[in-house]
Design a protein around this motif. Structure first.
Motif, mmCIF file in Angstrom:
data_model
loop_
_atom_site.group_PDB
_atom_site.id
_atom_site.type_symbol
_atom_site.label_atom_id
_atom_site.label_comp_id
_atom_site.label_asym_id
_atom_site.label_seq_id
_atom_site.Cartn_x
_atom_site.Cartn_y
_atom_site.Cartn_z
ATOM 1 N N VAL A 1 -21.762 -65.988 101.178
ATOM 2 C CA VAL A 1 -22.133 -66.853 100.053
ATOM 3 C C VAL A 1 -21.000 -66.819 99.037
ATOM 4 C CG1 VAL A 1 -24.630 -66.803 100.317
ATOM 5 C CG2 VAL A 1 -23.512 -64.938 99.118
ATOM 6 N N VAL A 2 -20.623 -67.999 98.527
ATOM 7 C CA VAL A 2 -19.459 -68.093 97.646
ATOM 8 C C VAL A 2 -19.728 -69.089 96.531
ATOM 9 C CG1 VAL A 2 -17.951 -67.626 99.633
ATOM 10 C CG2 VAL A 2 -18.287 -69.981 98.892
ATOM 11 N N GLY A 3 -18.998 -68.933 95.414
ATOM 12 C CA GLY A 3 -19.098 -69.904 94.338
ATOM 13 C C GLY A 3 -18.289 -69.497 93.131
ATOM 14 N N ASN A 4 -18.040 -70.467 92.256
ATOM 15 C CA ASN A 4 -17.349 -70.180 91.006
ATOM 16 C C ASN A 4 -18.255 -70.534 89.838
ATOM 17 O OD1 ASN A 4 -16.853 -73.130 91.564
ATOM 18 N ND2 ASN A 4 -15.893 -72.994 89.559
ATOM 19 N N SER A 5 -18.150 -69.783 88.745
ATOM 20 C CA SER A 5 -18.912 -70.012 87.528
ATOM 21 C C SER A 5 -20.418 -69.988 87.845
ATOM 22 C CB SER A 5 -18.465 -71.313 86.858
ATOM 23 O OG SER A 5 -18.971 -71.401 85.552
ATOM 24 N N GLN A 6 -21.150 -71.086 87.560
ATOM 25 C CA GLN A 6 -22.559 -71.115 87.948
ATOM 26 C C GLN A 6 -22.710 -70.806 89.434
ATOM 27 O OE1 GLN A 6 -25.999 -74.293 87.244
ATOM 28 N NE2 GLN A 6 -24.646 -74.956 88.889
#
Length: 323
Positions: free
Chosen positions: A181-186
């Protein structure tokens, strides 16, 4: 300019956040309620001009059985099953065009890019609605449904995220044991929650994660989205304790203390959107094997492309793309 504590203090910073006693029970019951709905994954090919990747429109059933949209991108003619990344986007944005965000699939992963419900107007188009209404809130999403933990916006979003991992694992092209699982900021905050709610994910990447150490963030952040909390509480003056009681079920520090997947974090010390101490609060509480890239002269973009290069190197021995 630096926006928070000196780096030496950040490295030893411990958040004052304390999870409610029924944090785990609340989330078990929430996910059990969602599990009453079949995941109902649909996959439809999308015609593009891309020559090395195939793109598909995916839908699956999230919180309340509501349809959640996503892009699936996979390397063309690469035999599966493939390792996968489930990717979440930043605040107020959307999944955008089928032709954007091509890095992960180009690196050999099946990439499921989730469209966060109810968002998509600020930076990139979204197509997933949020059919649940809410009471009075400050403009934005951070206080939507904040009257109770049951109605809070991010209860639905985090449940959608956990279900997204299930949807990825249901795809024939995906190796269910190699899903990150990956993401930036929110997106980083959502990925962190997903890593705790689905404890057997293979890895986590959170770039400048939002939604961590929320009480501190509401007091020291000078820019939106955290200023939405201040704006709400400036008028709801007698609701401070109740508001943070609700938010205690959604704080990234609480999820970090429950997540065990190998994790790669990053933060810029000049970040004026997500205060660095809030990220360190989550990182220092994180239970699993972890690494944090700190960029002294960067803001909310953190390491930018260098972060991508670094996390691709981190993920390669864990997820083994191309094998």
């Amino acid at each position: 300019m630096l926006t928070d504590l000196p780096l030496a203090q950040l490295r030893t910073y411990t958040s004052a956040y304390q999870a409610p006693e029924d944090f785990d029970e609340f989330w078990r019951e929430t996910l059990a309620e969602a599990a009453k709905y079949e995941i109902d994954v649909t996959v439809t090919p999308v015609e593009t001009a891309l020559r090395t990747l195939d793109v598909f429109e995916v839908t699956y059933a999230g919180f309340g059985g509501h349809p959640i949209h996503a892009w699936l991108r996979v390397p063309r003619n690469q035999p599966g099953p493939l390792p996968a990344v489930v990717q979440f986007h930043g605040y107020g944005s959307g999944r955008g065009s089928a032709l954007e965000e091509l890095v992960w699939a180009s690196a050999g992963y099946a990439q499921l890019q989730i469209d966060v419900r109810g968002q998509g107007g600020a930076h990139a188009g979204g197509t997933t609605g949020d059919p649940v209404g809410s009471g009075p809130s400050f403009p934005g999403f951070l206080t939507r449904g904040i009257e109770s933990r049951e109605t809070y916006f991010y209860r639905r979003v985090f449940t959608d995220a956990a279900r997204a991992v299930e949807a990825a694992r249901a795809l024939d092209v995906v190796d269910a044991d190699r899903v990150a699982v990956v993401g930036n900021s929110q997106g980083g905050g959502i990925a962190l929650a997903a890593a705790a709610l689905v404890p057997d994910v293979a890895a986590l990447y959170a770039q400048a994660p939002f939604l961590c150490d929320l009480r501190r963030a509401s007091l020291i952040a000078g820019k939106a989205p955290y200023t939405e909390l201040a704006g709400y509480l400036a008028t709801q003056r007698h609701e401070v304790d109740r508001t943070f009681e609700v938010l205690s079920y959604f704080d990234g520090v609480g999820f970090a203390s429950r997540a065990t997947a190998p994790a790669h974090f990053s933060i810029g010390l000049m970040d004026d959107v997500v205060p660095p101490s809030t990220v360190f609060g989550a990182y220092n509480a994180y239970r699993g094997r972890k690494h944090l890239d700190v960029w002294e002269y960067n803001g909310h973009e953190a390491g930018g492309g260098q972060d991508l290069e670094n996390v691709l190197a981190t993920f390669a021995p864990l997820l083994k793309p191309g094998s």
